[in-house]
Design an enzyme around this catalytic site. Structure first.
Site, PDB file in Angstrom:
ATOM      1  N   SER A  85       0.446   1.994  -3.167  1.00  0.00           N
ATOM      2  CA  SER A  85      -0.395   0.949  -3.742  1.00  0.00           C
ATOM      3  C   SER A  85      -1.396   1.585  -4.703  1.00  0.00           C
ATOM      4  O   SER A  85      -1.763   2.752  -4.554  1.00  0.00           O
ATOM      5  CB  SER A  85      -1.148   0.202  -2.630  1.00  0.00           C
ATOM      6  OG  SER A  85      -2.178  -0.602  -3.163  1.00  0.00           O
ATOM      7  N   TYR A 111      -6.937   1.841   4.928  1.00  0.00           N
ATOM      8  CA  TYR A 111      -5.740   1.399   4.208  1.00  0.00           C
ATOM      9  C   TYR A 111      -5.510   2.244   2.956  1.00  0.00           C
ATOM     10  O   TYR A 111      -4.389   2.705   2.701  1.00  0.00           O
ATOM     11  CB  TYR A 111      -5.882  -0.078   3.818  1.00  0.00           C
ATOM     12  CG  TYR A 111      -4.727  -0.597   2.989  1.00  0.00           C
ATOM     13  CD1 TYR A 111      -3.513  -0.922   3.589  1.00  0.00           C
ATOM     14  CD2 TYR A 111      -4.852  -0.752   1.609  1.00  0.00           C
ATOM     15  CE1 TYR A 111      -2.451  -1.396   2.839  1.00  0.00           C
ATOM     16  CE2 TYR A 111      -3.795  -1.222   0.847  1.00  0.00           C
ATOM     17  CZ  TYR A 111      -2.593  -1.538   1.466  1.00  0.00           C
ATOM     18  OH  TYR A 111      -1.545  -1.990   0.702  1.00  0.00           O
TER      19      TYR A 111
END
Length: 233
Positions: A85, A111
């Site tokens: 990501s 994350y």
């Protein structure tokens, strides 16, 4: 590299990893794919047993173990695609004494770190496999996609994402395009440098820390320790 062994006291012997071992066994017996695309996904997950960072466990350590279970059965021309990501740019990871150091308890920090680990893992896969075995590894960023990954967020954030994502985010099919591209394009070849990260089906330069080859090697060893994976050469 041949199949490794796992110590009884490690995360790798934890029942949580049994589905990975069973999946790898099915792929070996039925139809081992020439392309392994790993898209785990938790965001905003609460800590697991003993306060363990579930983002690291699910988004990085799980794919690390699954990849190593499959690697002995992959051949030249196979591809490994890790779904990362753009959030990795906010991530930071440190390894000390062969252990991945704890991160902040903030879910976005955890994350982002797990997505950074995906790219560092890809870097070490490239170093180990591309020239020696002809196996291609890359990571991809699908962008902001309307999926169920937001289900673990706090109720207010989950409501916010679920309300506006259908209007602002990509559909799952649109988000999958970059992974399909990476799995099928002839532009990626073991005979030339392969991008560490693809976004919108184009190379994207990851943050500088993601290109640290020593950190990538250290993370590999620390991840192997965490899941109890012992390499036999």
């Amino acid at each position: 590299m041949r199949a490794g062994s796992r110590s009884a006291s490690s995360l790798g012997s934890n029942r949580a990893h049994q589905p990975l071992q069973e999946a790898a066994a099915r792929w070996r017996c039925d139809c081992l794919p020439s392309c392994s695309c790993k898209k785990p996904g938790v965001m905003g997950a609460r800590p697991g047993p003993n306060g363990r960072d579930q983002h690291l466990v699910v988004n990085h350590l799980g794919p690390f173990l699954l990849t190593n279970l499959l690697l002995p059965h992959m051949t030249a021309g196979s591809r490994i695609i890790n779904v990362s990501s753009r959030a990795h740019k906010w991530g930071h990871v440190a390894v000390k004494d062969n252990l991945i150091q704890p991160a902040s308890n903030l879910w976005f920090v955890q994350y982002s770190r797990s997505k950074l680990c995906n790219i560092l893992f890809t870097s070490e896969l490239q170093r180990r496999l591309q020239q020696s075995r002809g196996i291609i590894a890359t990571s991809v960023s699908p962008g902001f996609v309307n999926t169920t990954i937001y289900r673990s967020l706090s109720p207010s954030l989950a409501w916010l994402f679920c309300t506006f994502a259908p209007f602002l985010a990509r559909t799952p099919a649109e988000g999958a395009k970059v992974a399909v591209f990476a799995a099928t394009t002839d532009l990626l070849s073991a005979d030339r440098p392969v991008p560490l990260l693809l976004h919108d089906c184009k190379p994207m330069a990851p943050k500088k820390l993601a290109q640290d080859s020593k950190l990538a090697a250290d993370l590999w060893q620390a991840s192997a320790t965490a899941v109890g994976w012992t390499e036999e050469r």
